[in-house]
Design an enzyme around this catalytic site. Structure first.
Site, mmCIF file in Angstrom:
data_model
loop_
_atom_site.group_PDB
_atom_site.id
_atom_site.type_symbol
_atom_site.label_atom_id
_atom_site.label_comp_id
_atom_site.label_asym_id
_atom_site.label_seq_id
_atom_site.Cartn_x
_atom_site.Cartn_y
_atom_site.Cartn_z
ATOM 1 N N ASP A 6 0.693 -0.990 0.104
ATOM 2 C CA ASP A 6 0.078 0.150 0.250
ATOM 3 C C ASP A 6 0.728 1.234 0.092
ATOM 4 O O ASP A 6 2.027 1.203 0.403
ATOM 5 C CB ASP A 6 -0.877 -0.094 1.153
ATOM 6 C CG ASP A 6 -2.123 0.976 1.136
ATOM 7 O OD1 ASP A 6 -2.379 1.258 -0.008
ATOM 8 O OD2 ASP A 6 -2.795 1.255 2.057
ATOM 9 N N TRP B 169 3.010 7.745 -2.502
ATOM 10 C CA TRP B 169 4.527 8.069 -2.877
ATOM 11 C C TRP B 169 4.671 9.036 -4.078
ATOM 12 O O TRP B 169 5.370 9.676 -4.146
ATOM 13 C CB TRP B 169 4.999 6.664 -3.022
ATOM 14 C CG TRP B 169 6.279 6.532 -3.639
ATOM 15 C CD1 TRP B 169 7.332 6.383 -2.587
ATOM 16 C CD2 TRP B 169 6.853 6.561 -4.907
ATOM 17 N NE1 TRP B 169 8.599 6.525 -3.435
ATOM 18 C CE2 TRP B 169 8.408 6.578 -4.703
ATOM 19 C CE3 TRP B 169 6.457 6.768 -5.835
ATOM 20 C CZ2 TRP B 169 9.363 6.759 -5.683
ATOM 21 C CZ3 TRP B 169 7.217 6.918 -6.894
ATOM 22 C CH2 TRP B 169 8.843 6.648 -7.021
ATOM 23 N N SER C 124 -7.704 -5.809 -5.295
ATOM 24 C CA SER C 124 -8.998 -6.297 -4.418
ATOM 25 C C SER C 124 -10.082 -5.997 -5.198
ATOM 26 O O SER C 124 -10.132 -5.311 -6.087
ATOM 27 C CB SER C 124 -9.009 -5.285 -3.097
ATOM 28 O OG SER C 124 -9.418 -3.967 -3.386
ATOM 29 N N GLU D 250 -12.467 -4.545 -4.349
ATOM 30 C CA GLU D 250 -13.018 -2.915 -4.244
ATOM 31 C C GLU D 250 -12.265 -1.825 -4.805
ATOM 32 O O GLU D 250 -12.769 -0.825 -5.054
ATOM 33 C CB GLU D 250 -12.894 -2.485 -2.403
ATOM 34 C CG GLU D 250 -13.715 -3.129 -1.517
ATOM 35 C CD GLU D 250 -13.442 -4.676 -1.254
ATOM 36 O OE1 GLU D 250 -12.375 -5.084 -1.585
ATOM 37 O OE2 GLU D 250 -14.456 -5.269 -0.588
ATOM 38 N N ASN D 251 -10.987 -2.355 -5.534
ATOM 39 C CA ASN D 251 -10.274 -1.506 -6.289
ATOM 40 C C ASN D 251 -10.940 -1.333 -7.707
ATOM 41 O O ASN D 251 -10.482 -0.323 -8.534
ATOM 42 C CB ASN D 251 -8.872 -1.946 -6.515
ATOM 43 C CG ASN D 251 -7.981 -1.918 -5.280
ATOM 44 O OD1 ASN D 251 -7.006 -2.854 -4.924
ATOM 45 N ND2 ASN D 251 -8.239 -0.708 -4.365
ATOM 46 N N TRP D 252 -11.964 -1.960 -8.051
ATOM 47 C CA TRP D 252 -12.771 -1.497 -9.416
ATOM 48 C C TRP D 252 -13.336 -0.366 -9.108
ATOM 49 O O TRP D 252 -13.831 0.468 -10.043
ATOM 50 C CB TRP D 252 -13.786 -2.667 -9.571
ATOM 51 C CG TRP D 252 -13.196 -4.142 -9.955
ATOM 52 C CD1 TRP D 252 -13.481 -5.180 -9.304
ATOM 53 C CD2 TRP D 252 -12.616 -4.437 -11.257
ATOM 54 N NE1 TRP D 252 -12.786 -6.191 -9.921
ATOM 55 C CE2 TRP D 252 -12.239 -5.267 -11.225
ATOM 56 C CE3 TRP D 252 -12.177 -3.589 -12.380
ATOM 57 C CZ2 TRP D 252 -11.366 -6.368 -12.056
ATOM 58 C CZ3 TRP D 252 -11.344 -4.312 -13.375
ATOM 59 C CH2 TRP D 252 -11.048 -5.615 -13.196
ATOM 60 N N ARG E 58 -5.312 -1.817 8.620
ATOM 61 C CA ARG E 58 -6.307 -2.507 8.514
ATOM 62 C C ARG E 58 -6.326 -3.672 7.407
ATOM 63 O O ARG E 58 -5.241 -3.567 6.830
ATOM 64 C CB ARG E 58 -7.559 -1.670 7.876
ATOM 65 C CG ARG E 58 -7.098 -0.608 6.559
ATOM 66 C CD ARG E 58 -8.458 0.232 6.423
ATOM 67 N NE ARG E 58 -7.945 0.993 5.110
ATOM 68 C CZ ARG E 58 -7.667 2.155 5.480
ATOM 69 N NH1 ARG E 58 -7.828 2.692 6.542
ATOM 70 N NH2 ARG E 58 -7.392 2.792 4.344
ATOM 71 N N LEU E 59 -7.189 -4.482 7.488
ATOM 72 C CA LEU E 59 -6.978 -5.706 6.522
ATOM 73 C C LEU E 59 -7.579 -5.350 5.085
ATOM 74 O O LEU E 59 -6.953 -6.193 4.163
ATOM 75 C CB LEU E 59 -7.749 -6.762 7.035
ATOM 76 C CG LEU E 59 -6.863 -7.727 8.437
ATOM 77 C CD1 LEU E 59 -7.677 -8.793 8.594
ATOM 78 C CD2 LEU E 59 -5.478 -8.197 7.758
HETATM 79 C C1 IPE Z 1 -5.578 -2.816 -0.368
HETATM 80 O O1 IPE Z 1 -5.239 -1.407 -0.572
HETATM 81 C C2 IPE Z 1 -5.576 -3.369 -1.557
HETATM 82 C C3 IPE Z 1 -4.248 -3.777 -2.326
HETATM 83 C C4 IPE Z 1 -3.156 -3.389 -1.679
HETATM 84 C C5 IPE Z 1 -4.407 -4.366 -3.469
HETATM 85 P P1 IPE Z 1 -6.389 -0.395 -0.761
HETATM 86 O O2 IPE Z 1 -5.331 0.966 -0.847
HETATM 87 O O3 IPE Z 1 -7.109 -0.326 -1.793
HETATM 88 O O4 IPE Z 1 -6.915 -0.162 0.522
HETATM 89 P P2 IPE Z 1 -7.946 0.691 1.423
HETATM 90 O O5 IPE Z 1 -8.947 1.348 0.416
HETATM 91 O O6 IPE Z 1 -7.248 1.880 1.730
HETATM 92 O O7 IPE Z 1 -8.500 0.111 2.550
HETATM 93 C C1 IPE Z 2 -1.485 0.030 -3.458
HETATM 94 O O1 IPE Z 2 -1.204 1.660 -3.379
HETATM 95 C C2 IPE Z 2 -1.624 -0.461 -4.785
HETATM 96 C C3 IPE Z 2 -3.055 -1.016 -5.008
HETATM 97 C C4 IPE Z 2 -4.163 -0.814 -4.394
HETATM 98 C C5 IPE Z 2 -3.370 -1.315 -6.478
HETATM 99 P P1 IPE Z 2 -2.446 2.689 -3.607
HETATM 100 O O2 IPE Z 2 -2.799 2.825 -4.913
HETATM 101 O O3 IPE Z 2 -3.546 2.162 -2.571
HETATM 102 O O4 IPE Z 2 -1.720 3.679 -2.982
HETATM 103 P P2 IPE Z 2 -2.307 4.878 -1.744
HETATM 104 O O5 IPE Z 2 -2.968 4.020 -0.833
HETATM 105 O O6 IPE Z 2 -3.487 5.871 -2.450
HETATM 106 O O7 IPE Z 2 -1.387 5.649 -1.674
HETATM 107 MG MG MG Z 3 -4.093 2.630 -0.629
#
Ligand code: IPE
Ligand code: IPE
Ligand code: MG
Length: 247
Positions: A21, A26, A66, A68-70, A195-196
């Site tokens: 994460d 970054w 994840s 949720e990332n969609w 968090r998880l």
């Molecule tokens: C969790 O990170 C999923 C991945 C690292 C792929 P997110 O950045 O999506 O999680 P939340 O939304 O902050 O909980």
């Molecule tokens: C984790 O980094 C990568 C994925 C979830 C794909 P993030 O994209 O969540 O980075 P932050 O949390 O917005 O900084």
């Molecule tokens: Mg993130």
């Protein structure tokens, strides 16, 4: 401190799970678009994968995308899917050179064709490697996985293959995507979040959690070594008392 020297090679975690994460933050800190953070994150994947293999870790499972990332902007989702194809096509050779097997957990059916095919191809091409298994959780979530397992066991009951009372922890675990892996002993999450985010909910039941404020692109071998050293100095009681462990 050089934590690598302090690591007890006989007490390594067999399986490390990581929530990578902080790529976006970054990049933002550097005044760059988020996608540059994901690109930098790929370099950390390579670095940490090789460091784990070198130490003798057997399973490394990385949260890459994840369910949720969609919900992210389409532009970012597309960029991530393209980066996946590009990375896999480039890394297969290196994985083979390092004798590392690639696997995936998650619902690949929703991925764009090209991403899914690149993943399937990389899995096939690295199938024989046996030094370490690198698993990418892609379109994965713990609740999705648990619901899928419940569905498959319910179907078995319906088909008369098992009885409801046969279902215990062990059988349930064998219906999960991680059926052929030990549970992770150590979970690492970068970026300061604690968090998880729906990761390996079942499998992390007794894992040690290690949180670091470092963003994923800044996470180095030495930080992995520190995480493992910290893990090795925790007392894992599994419900017992401290005194019992000394017996
Ligand atoms: C969790 O990170 C999923 C991945 C690292 C792929 P997110 O950045 O999506 O999680 P939340 O939304 O902050 O909980
Ligand atoms: C984790 O980094 C990568 C994925 C979830 C794909 P993030 O994209 O969540 O980075 P932050 O949390 O917005 O900084
Ligand atoms: Mg993130």
């Amino acid at each position: 401190m050089d934590f690598e020297q302090l690591i007890d090679k006989d007490k390594l975690p067999e399986h490390i799970a990581i929530i990578m994460d902080g790529n976006g933050r970054w990049a933002k800190r550097k005044g760059q678009p988020r996608v540059m953070g994901h690109r930098a994150g790929v370099k950390t994947v390579r670095r940490i994968t090789e460091a784990c293999a070198k130490l003798g870790v057997k399973y490394l499972t990385l949260y890459a995308f994840s369910t949720e990332n969609w919900n992210r902007p389409a532009f970012e989702v597309n960029a991530l899917m393209r980066l996946l194809v590009e990375t896999l096509n480039k890394e297969v050779k290196i994985l083979n050179k390092n004798n590392i097997q690639l696997q995936t957990i998650g619902d690949l059916s929703r991925l764009p064709d090209r991403s899914r095919k690149a993943m399937e191809n990389a899995i096939l091409e690295t199938a024989k490697n046996n030094r370490m298994r690198l698993t990418l959780a892609l379109n994965y979530s713990g609740r999705w996985e648990i619901a899928e397992a419940a569905k498959s066991l319910a179907q078995k009951v319906k088909d008369g293959l098992i009885e409801p009372q046969d279902i215990d922890n062990e059988m349930f675990a064998s219906a999960l995507t991680t059926y052929d892996m030990p549970d992770p002993e150590l979970l690492i999450r970068t970026s300061g979040e604690t968090r998880l985010s729906n990761y390996l909910l079942w499998q992390l039941a007794y894992a040690e959690f290690y949180f670091t404020p470092l963003y994923w692109p800044d996470f180095m071998e030495k930080d992995l070594h520190e995480a493992i050293y910290t893990y090795q100095n925790r007392e894992r009681r599994f419900g017992k008392t401290s005194e019992q462990l000394d017996e």
